[in-house]
Structures are given as structure tokens and as C-alpha cells.
Scaffold this active site. Structure first.
Site, PDB file in Angstrom:
ATOM      1  N   ASN A   8      -8.246   2.604   5.289  1.00 13.75           N
ATOM      2  CA  ASN A   8      -9.579   2.219   5.774  1.00 13.75           C
ATOM      3  C   ASN A   8     -10.192   3.415   6.510  1.00 13.75           C
ATOM      4  O   ASN A   8      -9.744   3.765   7.593  1.00 13.75           O
ATOM      5  CB  ASN A   8      -9.438   1.006   6.704  1.00 13.75           C
ATOM      6  CG  ASN A   8     -10.766   0.516   7.258  1.00 13.75           C
ATOM      7  OD1 ASN A   8     -11.788   1.195   7.147  1.00 13.75           O
ATOM      8  ND2 ASN A   8     -10.747  -0.660   7.861  1.00 13.75           N
ATOM      9  N   HIS A  17     -16.352  -2.295   1.193  1.00 11.90           N
ATOM     10  CA  HIS A  17     -15.630  -1.582   2.251  1.00 11.90           C
ATOM     11  C   HIS A  17     -14.138  -1.686   1.954  1.00 11.90           C
ATOM     12  O   HIS A  17     -13.622  -2.764   1.647  1.00 11.90           O
ATOM     13  CB  HIS A  17     -15.959  -2.197   3.610  1.00 11.90           C
ATOM     14  CG  HIS A  17     -15.130  -1.642   4.725  1.00 11.90           C
ATOM     15  ND1 HIS A  17     -14.916  -0.288   4.861  1.00 11.90           N
ATOM     16  CD2 HIS A  17     -14.446  -2.246   5.727  1.00 11.90           C
ATOM     17  CE1 HIS A  17     -14.144  -0.088   5.913  1.00 11.90           C
ATOM     18  NE2 HIS A  17     -13.840  -1.258   6.451  1.00 11.90           N
ATOM     19  N   CYS A  31     -17.475  -0.093  10.558  1.00 18.30           N
ATOM     20  CA  CYS A  31     -17.199  -0.028   9.110  1.00 18.30           C
ATOM     21  C   CYS A  31     -18.402  -0.400   8.255  1.00 18.30           C
ATOM     22  O   CYS A  31     -18.397  -0.171   7.047  1.00 18.30           O
ATOM     23  CB  CYS A  31     -15.998  -0.891   8.752  1.00 18.30           C
ATOM     24  SG  CYS A  31     -14.502  -0.356   9.578  1.00 18.30           S
TER      25      CYS A  31
HETATM   26  N1  ACO Z   1       4.649  -3.664   9.665  1.00 18.03           N
HETATM   27  C1  ACO Z   1       5.484  -4.711   9.650  1.00 18.03           C
HETATM   28  N2  ACO Z   1       5.176  -5.914  10.152  1.00 18.03           N
HETATM   29  C2  ACO Z   1       3.936  -6.066  10.671  1.00 18.03           C
HETATM   30  C3  ACO Z   1       3.011  -5.010  10.709  1.00 18.03           C
HETATM   31  C4  ACO Z   1       3.402  -3.766  10.187  1.00 18.03           C
HETATM   32  N3  ACO Z   1       2.588  -2.700  10.159  1.00 18.03           N
HETATM   33  N4  ACO Z   1       1.866  -5.457  11.279  1.00 18.03           N
HETATM   34  C5  ACO Z   1       2.084  -6.762  11.588  1.00 18.03           C
HETATM   35  N5  ACO Z   1       3.332  -7.118  11.228  1.00 18.03           N
HETATM   36  C6  ACO Z   1       3.953  -8.414  11.368  1.00 18.03           C
HETATM   37  C7  ACO Z   1       3.370  -9.234  12.485  1.00 18.03           C
HETATM   38  O1  ACO Z   1       3.963  -8.902  13.712  1.00 18.03           O
HETATM   39  C8  ACO Z   1       3.698 -10.646  12.069  1.00 18.03           C
HETATM   40  O2  ACO Z   1       5.042 -10.907  12.382  1.00 18.03           O
HETATM   41  P1  ACO Z   1       5.457 -12.363  12.952  1.00 18.03           P
HETATM   42  O3  ACO Z   1       5.125 -13.305  11.834  1.00 18.03           O
HETATM   43  O4  ACO Z   1       6.899 -12.191  13.220  1.00 18.03           O
HETATM   44  O5  ACO Z   1       4.599 -12.578  14.176  1.00 18.03           O
HETATM   45  C9  ACO Z   1       3.602 -10.574  10.531  1.00 18.03           C
HETATM   46  O6  ACO Z   1       3.691  -9.172  10.186  1.00 18.03           O
HETATM   47  C10 ACO Z   1       2.312 -11.134   9.980  1.00 18.03           C
HETATM   48  O7  ACO Z   1       1.214 -10.580  10.693  1.00 18.03           O
HETATM   49  P2  ACO Z   1      -0.260 -11.009  10.365  1.00 18.03           P
HETATM   50  O8  ACO Z   1      -1.189 -10.416  11.390  1.00 18.03           O
HETATM   51  O9  ACO Z   1      -0.304 -12.499  10.140  1.00 18.03           O
HETATM   52  O10 ACO Z   1      -0.495 -10.306   8.961  1.00 18.03           O
HETATM   53  P3  ACO Z   1      -1.716 -10.452   8.001  1.00 18.03           P
HETATM   54  O11 ACO Z   1      -1.254 -10.915   6.701  1.00 18.03           O
HETATM   55  O12 ACO Z   1      -2.855 -11.192   8.671  1.00 18.03           O
HETATM   56  O13 ACO Z   1      -2.183  -8.947   7.807  1.00 18.03           O
HETATM   57  C11 ACO Z   1      -3.865  -7.375   8.478  1.00 18.03           C
HETATM   58  C12 ACO Z   1      -2.639  -8.180   8.898  1.00 18.03           C
HETATM   59  C13 ACO Z   1      -3.478  -6.425   7.353  1.00 18.03           C
HETATM   60  C14 ACO Z   1      -4.364  -6.565   9.677  1.00 18.03           C
HETATM   61  C15 ACO Z   1      -4.975  -8.314   7.989  1.00 18.03           C
HETATM   62  O14 ACO Z   1      -5.164  -9.358   8.914  1.00 18.03           O
HETATM   63  C16 ACO Z   1      -6.310  -7.627   7.753  1.00 18.03           C
HETATM   64  O15 ACO Z   1      -6.465  -6.833   6.827  1.00 18.03           O
HETATM   65  N6  ACO Z   1      -7.320  -7.947   8.547  1.00 18.03           N
HETATM   66  C17 ACO Z   1      -8.674  -7.445   8.313  1.00 18.03           C
HETATM   67  C18 ACO Z   1      -8.870  -6.042   8.781  1.00 18.03           C
HETATM   68  C19 ACO Z   1     -10.262  -5.604   8.344  1.00 18.03           C
HETATM   69  O16 ACO Z   1     -10.777  -6.024   7.332  1.00 18.03           O
HETATM   70  N7  ACO Z   1     -10.946  -4.794   9.093  1.00 18.03           N
HETATM   71  C20 ACO Z   1     -12.310  -4.493   8.590  1.00 18.03           C
HETATM   72  C21 ACO Z   1     -13.102  -3.967   9.515  1.00 18.03           C
HETATM   73  S1  ACO Z   1     -12.361  -2.536  10.116  1.00 18.03           S
HETATM   74  C22 ACO Z   1     -13.507  -1.792  11.189  1.00 18.03           C
HETATM   75  O17 ACO Z   1     -14.639  -2.202  11.369  1.00 18.03           O
HETATM   76  C23 ACO Z   1     -13.020  -0.600  11.991  1.00 18.03           C
END
Ligand code: ACO
Length: 326
Positions: free
Chosen positions: A283, A253, A120
């Protein structure tokens, strides 16, 4: 006289198939995977993404974006003397997507063409390399593209990743200039975090060894991203001698609206100065920054003479930023 590089034109392209959160959720439900529009919007800011048709490759998306950027710059394809494509989803193992794009553009002048792989952060890396080559006098008119078909490497049984990504391409034409242009850049990597965000499989002896689908520890990436994005922005601003208050636009990004707004807060930039396309693009990895830049330029938001801070972060772990006077 010092030589600089200047962005002379931008372009962007999204494949026509728009997939809303509801449509994706319905598709995933058929596979027994539960998600919802509400969860995706609240956690990421994403409402929809675009997916390319199965026979469309990164070079095809890149071709559309490149043609737009060339038109905007008033540059004929054969004037281009350097092509860099940032992609993690190349058409082939080799040759480079840049070489394929050169041929598709009908460029026969023998210009250098190569890919950059920094996930990314790829476009930030590619633009910094092109800027250095223009400054050094080894190119006068560079075509720099970010292009991805991430839909090909998504695991649609993993709801924590498959809802986040989309396909697309963005491009700029970078020209040698006596006035800036690109004011400063800052690039980094930390290979100890390879496993946080990766596609671990590879081709060996005619077979795929290991898992060829994207894996991500989202929370760990989130935490690392916010810190490094603030640091690299400050490093680039310091190199350029530009203050936070003199930044007209932040083009980050487009991974997650919460990361973008948190970075803006740490840089004391109001949300109105942040270009946000993640809602409609998702993304798009290396394509996300040039796509967002192109949207804001075409909408008349980003204007000539303004200071634009571009930032990327992604697999590797890689990160970096560039300050550009448009
Ligand atoms: N739908 C419904 N529920 C979901 C989903 C979904 N799609 N995905 C996860 N959940 C659930 C999880 O299972 C978890 O449930 P639990 O509490 O029962 O265990 C709950 O939602 C919370 O999950 P978290 O992982 O804590 O959610 P978070 O708020 O951290 O969001 C996310 C996840 C969106 C992936 C976030 O962490 C994020 O954006 N991370 C950064 C990603 C990024 O910036 N990437 C950049 C580089 S990308 C590259 O280089 C290719």
C-alpha cells in the site's frame, strides 16, 4: 464549447530497494515481532514492497514519476501551469512538496503548486481538483502526482500495520481538451472516523507531541472501505451516464486484494478487469492509484478510448472515485 481535461501521459517510480515478506519477517523477528509470508499473502495479497533510502524524500520519488509522465505526454516542464502533489509524507511541514517538485523540475514560469492531504484517497482528490481547474479555464497542462515515503511513519513493533505499506510515486499530465477525458468524479469525507487511521503526533515548540507513527484499526477500515467504494463507484457512473458493463478497467487503491476483489464483485466486474499491483508495491497510499494506472498503461493493458474507473479510500475517513476515458 465545453472544456474537458484528458490524461496525456502517465509515470511511476519505485525506489530500488525491494523488501520481500520473508526479508521483512526476518527483520521483524530480530525485534521480537512475529509474522510470516503466508499470513501477509493470505490476508492482503502483498508479496513485497519498496522502501526508499533514508536520504530520499517524497519530492525525489515524485521527480522520477513526473519526468516519466511529462515524457509520455510529450510535454516540456515549462508548459506545466499547475502542480498538485497528493502526499501524507511531505518533505517538510512547509512549504509544499509540490513547490519543491516545481523547483526540482526546473520550472520557472511561476505556476501554481500545492499539496493535497487526503491520505490514500489523495490522488483521487488531487485529480478531481485539477480536472475542475482545467474545466474552469485556470489551467491548461496540470501535473498531478501521488508520492509517499510511508516507511518513515511505520511502527515496526506493530505487525498489524508495518507489513502493509511501501514507498513510491505515480504521476499524470492532465491537458485541456475539447473531448473527454475525465467524465465524472465523486469525493467524500467523514471526520468522525479520524481515529481509525491516523498519525496522531504533531510538531510543537521544537518537539514532537503525541505519537508520530501510523495507527490503524484494520478491521474497521476494511468494513467501511468495501461499502463506500461501491457507493462512490455507482455515484460516479451515474453522473457520467456509464453502466458497469461499459467499464473496461477498475484501478482501485491498492491496500488489500480482498477489498479490491470484493469491490469488483459488487460492481459486477470480473477480476480480469481489475488492475492489481499490491503484490509488488504494497500500500503506497496516495501513490498507489497513479502507480497502478501507469503499470497498466505501460503494459498495454489500458488502451486509448477505454473507460477506466479510479477509486481511493483512506484516512480521514476519505473516499472517492473518477471515471476517465483514456
Ligand atoms: N502477521 C501475523 N499475524 C498477524 C499480523 C501479521 N502481520 N497482523 C495481525 N495478525 C494477527 C492478529 O493479531 C490476529 O490474531 P488473533 O486472532 O490471535 O488476535 C489475527 O492475525 C487476525 O487479525 P485481523 O486484524 O482480524 O486480520 P484481518 O484479516 O482483518 O487482516 C488487515 C488485517 C490486513 C489489516 C485488514 O483488516 C485490512 O486490510 N484492513 C484494511 C486496511 C486498508 O484498506 N487501509 C486502506 C486505507 S490505508 C490509508 O489510508 C493509509
Amino acid at each position: 464549447m465545453r472544456r474537458y481535461s484528458r490524461i496525456a501521459g502517465t509515470g511511476g517510480y519505485l525506489p530500488p530497494r525491494r523488501v520481500s515478506n520473508d526479508e521483512l519477517a526476518a527483520e521483524l523477528a530480530r525485534r521480537g515481532v512475529e509474522t510470516s509470508d503466508t499470513w501477509i499473502v493470505e490476508r492482503t495479497g502483498i508479496h513485497a514492497r519498496h522502501f526508499a533510502a533514508p536520504d530520499v524524500a517524497s519530492s525525489d520519488l515524485a521527480l522520477h514519476a513526473a519526468r516519466q509522465a511529462l515524457d509520455a505526454a510529450g510535454t516540456a516542464p515549462d508548459e506545466i501551469d499547475l502542480i498538485i502533489v497528493a502526499t501524507s509524507t511531505p518533505d517538510m511541514v512547509f512549504p509544499s512538496t509540490a513547490a519543491i517538485l516545481q523547483h526540482k523540475l526546473g520550472i520557472t514560469n511561476g505556476c501554481a503548486a500545492f499539496d493535497v492531504q487526503a491520505v490514500c484517497s489523495g490522488f483521487i482528490y488531487a485529480l478531481a481538483v485539477a480536472d475542475a481547474m482545467v474545466q474552469a479555464g485556470s489551467a491548461r497542462s496540470a501535473l498531478v502526482v501521488g508520492s509517499e515515503v510511508f516507511s518513515r511513519i511505520l511502527d515496526f513493533s506493530d505487525r498489524t500495520t508495518c507489513v502493509l505499506f511501501g514507498d513510491g510515486a505515480g504521476a499524470v499530465v492532465l491537458k485541456a481538451s475539447e473531448t473527454p477525458g475525465i467524465l465524472a468524479s465523486d469525493l467524500h469525507a467523514d471526520g468522525q472516523h479520524v481515529g481509525l487511521l491516523c498519525v496522531p503526533g504533531h510538531v510543537s515548540g521544537g518537539a514532537i507531541l503525541g505519537d508520530p507513527l501510523l495507527k490503524m484499526d484494520g478491521q474497521a477500515v476494511f468494513k467501511l472501505a468495501v461499502g463506500v467504494l461501491e457507493k462512490t463507484a455507482h455515484a460516479t457512473l451515474a453522473k457520467a451516464g456509464v453502466t458497469e458493463a461499459e467499464v473496461d478497467w477498475l484501478v482501485p487503491h491498492q491496500a488489500n486484494i480482498r477489498i479490491m476483489l470484493s469491490t469488483a464483485r459488487r460492481l459486477h466486474l470480473p477480476p480480469e478487469k481489475v488492475v492489481v499491483t499490491v503484490a509488488e508495491h504494497g500500500n503506497t497510499s496516495a501513490a498507489s492509484v497513479p502507480l497502478a494506472l501507469d503499470v497498466a498503461v505501460r503494459a498495454g493493458q489500458i488502451k486509448p478510448g477505454q473507460n477506466v474507473l479510479l477509486e481511493g479510500v483512506g484516512g480521514g475517513f476519505t473516499w472517492g472515485s473518477l471515471l476517465v476515458k483514456m
